[in-house]
Design a protein around this motif. Structure first.
Motif, PDB file in Angstrom:
ATOM      1  N   SER A 279       7.628  -1.419   0.405  1.00 38.83           N
ATOM      2  CA  SER A 279       7.507  -2.407   1.601  1.00 38.83           C
ATOM      3  C   SER A 279       7.240  -3.588   0.751  1.00 38.83           C
ATOM      4  O   SER A 279       7.271  -4.355   0.277  1.00 38.83           O
ATOM      5  CB  SER A 279       6.955  -1.831   3.179  1.00 38.83           C
ATOM      6  OG  SER A 279       7.369  -2.659   3.578  1.00 38.83           O
ATOM      7  N   THR A 280       5.984  -3.706   2.163  1.00 38.95           N
ATOM      8  CA  THR A 280       5.151  -5.255   1.579  1.00 38.95           C
ATOM      9  C   THR A 280       3.993  -5.321   0.818  1.00 38.95           C
ATOM     10  O   THR A 280       3.721  -5.927   1.014  1.00 38.95           O
ATOM     11  CB  THR A 280       4.979  -5.738   2.859  1.00 38.95           C
ATOM     12  OG1 THR A 280       4.627  -5.177   3.882  1.00 38.95           O
ATOM     13  CG2 THR A 280       6.317  -6.335   3.770  1.00 38.95           C
ATOM     14  N   LEU A 281       3.902  -4.092   0.723  1.00 36.97           N
ATOM     15  CA  LEU A 281       2.378  -3.394  -0.083  1.00 36.97           C
ATOM     16  C   LEU A 281       2.656  -3.451  -1.930  1.00 36.97           C
ATOM     17  O   LEU A 281       3.532  -2.995  -2.383  1.00 36.97           O
ATOM     18  CB  LEU A 281       1.795  -2.174   0.370  1.00 36.97           C
ATOM     19  CG  LEU A 281       1.456  -1.273   2.029  1.00 36.97           C
ATOM     20  CD1 LEU A 281       1.481  -0.575   1.957  1.00 36.97           C
ATOM     21  CD2 LEU A 281       0.621  -2.589   2.702  1.00 36.97           C
ATOM     22  N   ASN A 282       2.013  -5.016  -1.849  1.00 34.35           N
ATOM     23  CA  ASN A 282       2.531  -5.071  -3.063  1.00 34.35           C
ATOM     24  C   ASN A 282       1.026  -5.291  -4.150  1.00 34.35           C
ATOM     25  O   ASN A 282       1.477  -5.652  -5.528  1.00 34.35           O
ATOM     26  CB  ASN A 282       2.739  -6.422  -3.357  1.00 34.35           C
ATOM     27  CG  ASN A 282       3.662  -6.899  -2.677  1.00 34.35           C
ATOM     28  OD1 ASN A 282       4.768  -5.365  -2.928  1.00 34.35           O
ATOM     29  ND2 ASN A 282       4.379  -7.655  -1.873  1.00 34.35           N
ATOM     30  N   GLU A 286      -3.749  -3.188  -1.770  1.00 38.41           N
ATOM     31  CA  GLU A 286      -2.957  -3.482  -0.384  1.00 38.41           C
ATOM     32  C   GLU A 286      -2.579  -1.622  -0.033  1.00 38.41           C
ATOM     33  O   GLU A 286      -2.972  -1.690   1.498  1.00 38.41           O
ATOM     34  CB  GLU A 286      -1.859  -4.112  -0.348  1.00 38.41           C
ATOM     35  CG  GLU A 286      -2.483  -5.801  -0.905  1.00 38.41           C
ATOM     36  CD  GLU A 286      -1.582  -6.399  -0.561  1.00 38.41           C
ATOM     37  OE1 GLU A 286      -0.013  -5.732  -0.330  1.00 38.41           O
ATOM     38  OE2 GLU A 286      -1.057  -7.582  -1.749  1.00 38.41           O
ATOM     39  N   MET A 287      -2.148  -0.517  -0.544  1.00 40.90           N
ATOM     40  CA  MET A 287      -1.977   0.061  -0.384  1.00 40.90           C
ATOM     41  C   MET A 287      -2.585   1.091   0.234  1.00 40.90           C
ATOM     42  O   MET A 287      -3.369   2.353   1.387  1.00 40.90           O
ATOM     43  CB  MET A 287      -1.466   0.978  -1.262  1.00 40.90           C
ATOM     44  CG  MET A 287       0.115   0.330  -2.046  1.00 40.90           C
ATOM     45  SD  MET A 287       0.850   1.520  -2.893  1.00 40.90           S
ATOM     46  CE  MET A 287       1.223   2.546  -1.982  1.00 40.90           C
ATOM     47  N   LYS A 288      -4.339   0.865  -0.619  1.00 37.10           N
ATOM     48  CA  LYS A 288      -5.163   1.781  -0.359  1.00 37.10           C
ATOM     49  C   LYS A 288      -6.153   1.589   1.346  1.00 37.10           C
ATOM     50  O   LYS A 288      -6.669   2.137   2.176  1.00 37.10           O
ATOM     51  CB  LYS A 288      -6.195   2.038  -1.181  1.00 37.10           C
ATOM     52  CG  LYS A 288      -5.788   2.769  -1.913  1.00 37.10           C
ATOM     53  CD  LYS A 288      -7.251   2.906  -3.762  1.00 37.10           C
ATOM     54  CE  LYS A 288      -7.592   1.959  -4.023  1.00 37.10           C
ATOM     55  NZ  LYS A 288      -8.417   1.299  -5.167  1.00 37.10           N
ATOM     56  N   GLY A 289      -5.550   0.335   1.014  1.00 32.90           N
ATOM     57  CA  GLY A 289      -6.006  -0.770   2.162  1.00 32.90           C
ATOM     58  C   GLY A 289      -5.331  -0.288   3.906  1.00 32.90           C
ATOM     59  O   GLY A 289      -6.257  -0.116   5.144  1.00 32.90           O
ATOM     60  N   TYR A 351      14.187  -7.422  -9.953  1.00 30.34           N
ATOM     61  CA  TYR A 351      13.620  -6.744  -8.349  1.00 30.34           C
ATOM     62  C   TYR A 351      12.696  -6.444  -8.597  1.00 30.34           C
ATOM     63  O   TYR A 351      11.711  -7.255  -7.775  1.00 30.34           O
ATOM     64  CB  TYR A 351      14.782  -6.539  -7.899  1.00 30.34           C
ATOM     65  CG  TYR A 351      15.794  -7.586  -7.380  1.00 30.34           C
ATOM     66  CD1 TYR A 351      16.121  -8.318  -6.987  1.00 30.34           C
ATOM     67  CD2 TYR A 351      17.133  -6.429  -8.255  1.00 30.34           C
ATOM     68  CE1 TYR A 351      17.188  -9.195  -6.570  1.00 30.34           C
ATOM     69  CE2 TYR A 351      18.369  -7.526  -8.092  1.00 30.34           C
ATOM     70  CZ  TYR A 351      18.121  -9.534  -7.388  1.00 30.34           C
ATOM     71  OH  TYR A 351      19.347  -9.736  -7.161  1.00 30.34           O
ATOM     72  N   PHE A 352      12.511  -4.943  -9.346  1.00 33.84           N
ATOM     73  CA  PHE A 352      11.491  -4.317  -9.078  1.00 33.84           C
ATOM     74  C   PHE A 352      10.574  -4.471 -10.600  1.00 33.84           C
ATOM     75  O   PHE A 352      10.475  -5.089 -11.796  1.00 33.84           O
ATOM     76  CB  PHE A 352      11.907  -2.545 -10.010  1.00 33.84           C
ATOM     77  CG  PHE A 352      12.521  -2.169  -8.409  1.00 33.84           C
ATOM     78  CD1 PHE A 352      12.130  -1.051  -6.994  1.00 33.84           C
ATOM     79  CD2 PHE A 352      13.918  -2.688  -8.302  1.00 33.84           C
ATOM     80  CE1 PHE A 352      12.526  -1.230  -6.496  1.00 33.84           C
ATOM     81  CE2 PHE A 352      14.887  -1.924  -6.954  1.00 33.84           C
ATOM     82  CZ  PHE A 352      13.618  -1.234  -5.899  1.00 33.84           C
ATOM     83  N   GLN A 353       8.732  -4.762  -9.817  1.00 34.70           N
ATOM     84  CA  GLN A 353       7.543  -4.340 -10.939  1.00 34.70           C
ATOM     85  C   GLN A 353       7.085  -3.137 -10.437  1.00 34.70           C
ATOM     86  O   GLN A 353       6.621  -2.715  -9.334  1.00 34.70           O
ATOM     87  CB  GLN A 353       6.844  -5.672 -10.552  1.00 34.70           C
ATOM     88  CG  GLN A 353       6.958  -6.356  -9.152  1.00 34.70           C
ATOM     89  CD  GLN A 353       6.102  -7.259  -9.285  1.00 34.70           C
ATOM     90  OE1 GLN A 353       5.828  -8.149 -10.159  1.00 34.70           O
ATOM     91  NE2 GLN A 353       5.066  -7.947  -8.152  1.00 34.70           N
ATOM     92  N   GLN A 354       5.786  -3.163 -11.390  1.00 26.87           N
ATOM     93  CA  GLN A 354       4.766  -2.001 -11.080  1.00 26.87           C
ATOM     94  C   GLN A 354       3.465  -2.707 -10.325  1.00 26.87           C
ATOM     95  O   GLN A 354       3.697  -3.435 -10.950  1.00 26.87           O
ATOM     96  CB  GLN A 354       4.772  -1.498 -12.539  1.00 26.87           C
ATOM     97  CG  GLN A 354       3.659  -0.733 -12.516  1.00 26.87           C
ATOM     98  CD  GLN A 354       3.140   0.215 -14.356  1.00 26.87           C
ATOM     99  OE1 GLN A 354       3.833  -0.475 -14.783  1.00 26.87           O
ATOM    100  NE2 GLN A 354       2.332   1.472 -14.370  1.00 26.87           N
ATOM    101  N   LEU A 355       2.660  -1.885  -9.956  1.00 25.19           N
ATOM    102  CA  LEU A 355       1.871  -2.432  -9.028  1.00 25.19           C
ATOM    103  C   LEU A 355       0.639  -2.401  -9.604  1.00 25.19           C
ATOM    104  O   LEU A 355       0.707  -0.955 -10.555  1.00 25.19           O
ATOM    105  CB  LEU A 355       1.832  -1.767  -7.602  1.00 25.19           C
ATOM    106  CG  LEU A 355       3.138  -1.928  -6.932  1.00 25.19           C
ATOM    107  CD1 LEU A 355       2.765  -1.658  -5.260  1.00 25.19           C
ATOM    108  CD2 LEU A 355       4.092  -3.327  -6.771  1.00 25.19           C
TER     109      LEU A 355
END
Length: 356
Positions: A279-282, A286-289, A351-355
């Protein structure tokens, strides 16, 4: 509701046409994957038929193809790429909330005053709409959102319903370029463009099908107490499997989006090889937050988390939700590059990238 916002929420993630004087007409048999529309020809003329204009609509809607509109208002960012692909950007004169647009061509036109911002599409500014004198509004209706569209029709402006979002396959969604081809008298161009996309998609699918290793895939994130992720018959799941992966919920029969508890997803997906679509977690931070329990997943530990955030417009719009629907070949290429990079060694994802 703007389609971009809708996308952020839910995607957490024949025969040749006979010659005819009207170049915009093509045989129903030419619609190979899309289920939501067809072309009908009879003694009265040629018609564009939307079989399910909105979810559970009581009957189809039929539009005559006699007149070609030349001043068009769009209501979804996912419609705009089809105008670019057909070389008809100049036909678009209005859009609700241009801040959602990612396309440079349309942003430039808006900045030049050639596209009018009509305000939030849930309450489109009728005064502005009437002021630009459109001869067509291409709209979508998720169901129960027709009040504004009713007002537009009452004002004498034709509303063309586009329900491509109901398609369940990547190629079915992309084939709606033929909807625009019929409407804009660009059938031959639309057919040629789609054929190229179809051929490339099928080539890539065949390439990925030969891989023996099928990495397992987890998708989605938590909102509130609910994890949103694609159902097993959702078009996103189709992408995962066509790219040579194993979507962990591919035996599920849901065509839309599943809503599960964190615990249910963790039980099945904590050992997944890849996590695709956040989603909007980039970023990992941000994910852990948002939820520190994400760090317990193996894909997170191995930094194999990817999102569709590589192309974001100047105002924050995700281009994936704008052009990705029209280019399933590029989406599939991206996912093959993620899962099986050896198959496309020189390819750079779109479109896709590794976080990180």
């Amino acid at each position: 509701m703007n389609r971009f916002i809708f996308g952020i929420i839910i995607l957490i993630w024949g025969c040749s046409a006979p010659k005819n004087e009207k170049s915009s007409v093509f045989s129903t048999n030419d619609i190979k994957y899309a289920k939501g529309f067809h072309i009908e020809k009879n003694e009265e003329g040629s018609f564009l038929v939307i079989d399910e204009p909105w979810p559970k609509a009581p009957k189809p809607i039929k539009y005559s193809l006699e007149n070609v509109p030349n001043r068009i208002v769009c209501t979804s960012t996912s419609h705009l790429p089809f105008f670019e692909m057909l070389g008809e950007e100049d036909l678009v004169v209005g859009f609700p909330n241009i801040n959602y647009i990612s396309s440079k061509a349309f942003i430039d036109r808006a900045n030049e005053g050639l596209i009018t911002d009509l305000g939030p599409d849930g309450s489109m500014n009728m005064e502005l709409l009437l002021g630009i004198n459109p001869d067509a509004v291409i709209a979508f209706d998720m169901g129960g959102e027709s009040q504004t569209l009713d007002k537009i029709k009452e004002a004498g402006i034709p509303v063309y319903y586009n329900s491509d979002f109901l398609e369940q396959s990547p190629l079915g969604r992309a084939e709606w370029i033929k909807f625009f081809g019929a409407l804009l008298n660009k059938q031959h161009e639309a057919d040629s463009i789609f054929s190229a996309i179809e051929n490339e998609y099928l080539r890539l699918k065949e390439l990925a099908s030969k891989t023996e290793n099928k990495p397992s895939i987890l998708s989605g994130v938590v909102y509130g107490d609910t994890w949103f992720l694609p159902g097993g018959n959702n078009w996103a799941a189709t992408f995962f499997n066509n790219a040579g992966g194993e979507y962990l919920w591919d035996t599920d029969t849901t065509t839309g989006w599943m809503e599960l508890s964190f615990e249910a997803v963790y039980e099945k997906g904590h050992n997944a090889d890849y996590w695709i679509g956040t989603s909007t977690l980039n970023s990992m931070d941000e994910m852990k937050g948002q939820d520190d329990r994400y760090a317990e997943f193996e894909a997170f530990k191995d930094q194999k988390v990817y999102n569709y955030s590589k192309k974001i417009g100047p105002n924050g719009g995700y281009d994936f939700f704008e052009s990705g629907y029209s280019r399933p070949d590029l989406v599939l290429s991206d996912l093959i590059k993620v899962l099986h990079p050896e198959l496309l060694p020189k390819y750079e994802t779109v479109y896709f990238q590794q976080l990180n």
